[in-house]
Design an enzyme around this catalytic site. Structure first.
Site, PDB file in Angstrom:
ATOM      1  N   LYS A 101       0.866  -1.184   0.000  1.00  0.00           N
ATOM      2  CA  LYS A 101       0.000   0.000   0.000  1.00  0.00           C
ATOM      3  C   LYS A 101       0.898   1.227   0.000  1.00  0.00           C
ATOM      4  O   LYS A 101       1.987   1.213   0.554  1.00  0.00           O
ATOM      5  CB  LYS A 101      -0.866  -0.006   1.267  1.00  0.00           C
ATOM      6  CG  LYS A 101      -2.078   0.876   1.187  1.00  0.00           C
ATOM      7  CD  LYS A 101      -3.272   0.135   0.627  1.00  0.00           C
ATOM      8  CE  LYS A 101      -4.489   1.032   0.582  1.00  0.00           C
ATOM      9  NZ  LYS A 101      -5.692   0.297   0.158  1.00  0.00           N
ATOM     10  N   VAL A 205     -17.674   3.999  -2.479  1.00  0.00           N
ATOM     11  CA  VAL A 205     -18.219   2.658  -2.241  1.00  0.00           C
ATOM     12  C   VAL A 205     -19.577   2.729  -1.546  1.00  0.00           C
ATOM     13  O   VAL A 205     -20.534   2.071  -1.953  1.00  0.00           O
ATOM     14  CB  VAL A 205     -17.248   1.803  -1.383  1.00  0.00           C
ATOM     15  CG1 VAL A 205     -17.827   0.409  -1.186  1.00  0.00           C
ATOM     16  CG2 VAL A 205     -15.880   1.710  -2.028  1.00  0.00           C
TER      17      VAL A 205
HETATM   18  P1  NAI Z   1     -14.362   7.847  -0.111  1.00  0.00           P
HETATM   19  O1  NAI Z   1     -13.332   8.791   0.363  1.00  0.00           O
HETATM   20  O2  NAI Z   1     -14.932   8.021  -1.475  1.00  0.00           O
HETATM   21  O3  NAI Z   1     -15.599   7.833   0.907  1.00  0.00           O
HETATM   22  C1  NAI Z   1     -15.474   7.886   2.294  1.00  0.00           C
HETATM   23  C2  NAI Z   1     -16.726   8.589   2.784  1.00  0.00           C
HETATM   24  O4  NAI Z   1     -16.749   8.506   4.204  1.00  0.00           O
HETATM   25  C3  NAI Z   1     -16.787  10.069   2.430  1.00  0.00           C
HETATM   26  O5  NAI Z   1     -18.067  10.394   1.912  1.00  0.00           O
HETATM   27  C4  NAI Z   1     -16.532  10.773   3.773  1.00  0.00           C
HETATM   28  O6  NAI Z   1     -17.169  12.029   3.855  1.00  0.00           O
HETATM   29  C5  NAI Z   1     -17.125   9.773   4.727  1.00  0.00           C
HETATM   30  N1  NAI Z   1     -16.651   9.849   6.094  1.00  0.00           N
HETATM   31  C6  NAI Z   1     -15.402  10.080   6.546  1.00  0.00           C
HETATM   32  N2  NAI Z   1     -15.372  10.005   7.897  1.00  0.00           N
HETATM   33  C7  NAI Z   1     -16.634   9.720   8.283  1.00  0.00           C
HETATM   34  C8  NAI Z   1     -17.251   9.494   9.553  1.00  0.00           C
HETATM   35  N3  NAI Z   1     -16.575   9.571  10.690  1.00  0.00           N
HETATM   36  N4  NAI Z   1     -18.564   9.192   9.578  1.00  0.00           N
HETATM   37  C9  NAI Z   1     -19.290   9.101   8.423  1.00  0.00           C
HETATM   38  N5  NAI Z   1     -18.757   9.307   7.209  1.00  0.00           N
HETATM   39  C10 NAI Z   1     -17.448   9.605   7.140  1.00  0.00           C
HETATM   40  O7  NAI Z   1     -13.750   6.385   0.079  1.00  0.00           O
HETATM   41  P2  NAI Z   1     -14.216   5.039  -0.583  1.00  0.00           P
HETATM   42  O8  NAI Z   1     -13.424   4.771  -1.785  1.00  0.00           O
HETATM   43  O9  NAI Z   1     -15.704   5.002  -0.648  1.00  0.00           O
HETATM   44  O10 NAI Z   1     -13.724   3.988   0.507  1.00  0.00           O
HETATM   45  C11 NAI Z   1     -14.410   3.817   1.740  1.00  0.00           C
HETATM   46  C12 NAI Z   1     -13.654   2.809   2.591  1.00  0.00           C
HETATM   47  O11 NAI Z   1     -13.574   1.568   1.886  1.00  0.00           O
HETATM   48  C13 NAI Z   1     -12.214   3.198   2.905  1.00  0.00           C
HETATM   49  O12 NAI Z   1     -11.879   2.726   4.190  1.00  0.00           O
HETATM   50  C14 NAI Z   1     -11.411   2.455   1.859  1.00  0.00           C
HETATM   51  O13 NAI Z   1     -10.098   2.193   2.266  1.00  0.00           O
HETATM   52  C15 NAI Z   1     -12.210   1.185   1.754  1.00  0.00           C
HETATM   53  N6  NAI Z   1     -12.024   0.509   0.484  1.00  0.00           N
HETATM   54  C16 NAI Z   1     -12.327   1.143  -0.684  1.00  0.00           C
HETATM   55  C17 NAI Z   1     -12.162   0.490  -1.880  1.00  0.00           C
HETATM   56  C18 NAI Z   1     -12.548   1.124  -3.173  1.00  0.00           C
HETATM   57  O14 NAI Z   1     -12.673   0.399  -4.175  1.00  0.00           O
HETATM   58  N7  NAI Z   1     -12.780   2.427  -3.219  1.00  0.00           N
HETATM   59  C19 NAI Z   1     -11.615  -0.885  -1.932  1.00  0.00           C
HETATM   60  C20 NAI Z   1     -11.425  -1.484  -0.634  1.00  0.00           C
HETATM   61  C21 NAI Z   1     -11.597  -0.776   0.520  1.00  0.00           C
END
Ligand code: NAI
Length: 364
Positions: A101, A205
């Protein structure tokens, strides 16, 4: 020209290799990594950590995160925990890659984003294929396309609607099939119609997952620190909203943490009321003891590194030029079968799912 410090085969849990690294690198609870690279480029402001946890199955593959860290130790700890998680995830998903990573410490103030990712691309290229990158939190398809100008060791760059590209919809699909399997096995319900699900985090996601759940008839409660996303989800999915912390204790059947890591910790675990916890966020458990505490309360946690593999499967297949949308969908859907196998192992051993899944991945 990037300045690179290669801590080759540094055992971060053991003797410090330099006295000054004791505080920075002697982080408790982190397993040894094969290789950790610190790379910086003063011209662009790049400061990145590329962690290669284990390459016995193949080169390290895992996304690149761009984040405003409180300090360098937090960034290092994040990189190390995430890369170890990638080893477990890639092994369980049957991918021919090890775990790695990258994290980029977001420069303060304004910065040239394209120049930053160009410098990162050069850093990836300097590793000569030992590490392969893709999107993660804070990075986009456009960023990865910049990286591609400097190295072939990047994926997740296909155009929208084509094979590959943004991995988030595939991650969401994998989490969805995991929830479906968990609900069937633990709640005895063949469909998600009427099942109450709380989604914390409506990003790339979480929003896709909410759409899939809504289409399957689930009743949603959602939360995000961004009120615009909450309003959008409530309108699109007829969802109720909750506070960002409050949602962890929502009265639901399934809790889906899809924001950042360590949502489940000593402070929040006692509040969880869902029967099943399954979400996309990496490293949801602050520690394995928190997983034990959920298990002791009869709550089934489906470990993140098992259920959120859809995205890495997509970027790996794109990278290798293998398959098409139909074969990818079949491969990602196998996450549902793995959930059933995991729950079978849990029932046989009586151990918490996170421990069982970790042992299973290490066995592979
Ligand atoms: P993203 O950055 O697009 O979305 C994260 C969301 O969580 C944002 O809308 C943000 O405002 C919100 N957020 C942050 N802190 C928060 C809190 N305390 N309470 C409520 N909402 C909060 O990220 P993404 O890509 O959707 O990923 C989400 C999670 O899934 C991360 O942990 C990432 O590492 C994991 N992940 C993502 C993958 C992908 O394909 N994008 C693959 C595998 C894991």
């Amino acid at each position: 020209m990037n300045a690179v410090t290669d801590l080759a085969r540094a055992d971060l849990g053991a003797e410090p290799i330099l006295p000054t690294l004791t505080s920075l690198f002697g982080l408790p609870g982190v397993r040894p990594h094969e290789r950790v690279v610190l790379t910086s480029d003063p011209q662009t402001g790049l400061r990145a950590i590329i962690a290669l946890h284990d390459t016995r199955r193949g080169p390290a593959f895992g996304g690149c995160r761009l984040w405003s860290y409180a300090d360098e130790s937090s960034a290092l700890l994040d990189a190390l925990r995430l890369s170890e998680g990638m080893s477990l995830k890639n092994a369980l998903a049957g991918l021919p890659f090890g775990g790695g990573k990258a994290v980029i410490l977001k420069p303060r103030g304004t910065f040239d984003r394209a120049a930053l990712f160009a410098a990162f691309g050069r850093a990836v290229q300097a590793l000569d294929g030992a590490y392969r990158t893709a999107e993660d939190v804070g990075t986009t398809l456009a960023d990865m396309r910049v990286v591609r100008e400097h190295t072939p060791y990047v994926s997740g760059i296909g155009a929208a609607g084509e094979f590959g590209g943004d991995p988030s919809p595939w991650t969401a699909w994998g989490v969805f099939v995991a929830i479906r399997a968990g609900v069937q096995a633990r709640l005895g319900r063949a469909s998600l119609a009427g099942v109450r699900v709380a989604v914390q985090g409506l990003g790339s996601v979480g929003m896709h997952l909410a759409a899939l759940l809504h289409d399957a008839g689930a009743k949603l409660v959602v939360a995000d620190i961004d009120p615009v996303r909450v309003v959008k989800a409530c309108a699109r999915f007829d969802a109720a909203s909750a506070g960002c912390d409050e949602i962890l204790g929502a009265d639901v059947d399934v809790l889906a943490p899809c924001a950042l890591g360590a949502a489940l910790n000593a402070a929040t675990v006692p509040a969880v009321r869902a029967a099943i916890v399954a979400g996309a966020a990496n490293n949801q458990l602050a520690s394995l003891a928190d997983g034990d505490a959920l298990h002791a309360r009869g709550i089934t946690l489906l470990p993140d590194f098992l259920v959120n593999a859809g995205g890495i499967v997509s970027v790996v297949r794109e990278h290798l030029g293998e398959g098409d949308v139909a074969t990818l969908r079949t491969e990602v859907s196998r996450i549902g079968e793995r959930v059933l196998e995991l729950l079978d192992r849990v029932d046989r051993t009586g151990m918490a799912p996170a421990r069982v899944a970790e042992a299973w991945a290490r066995e592979i």
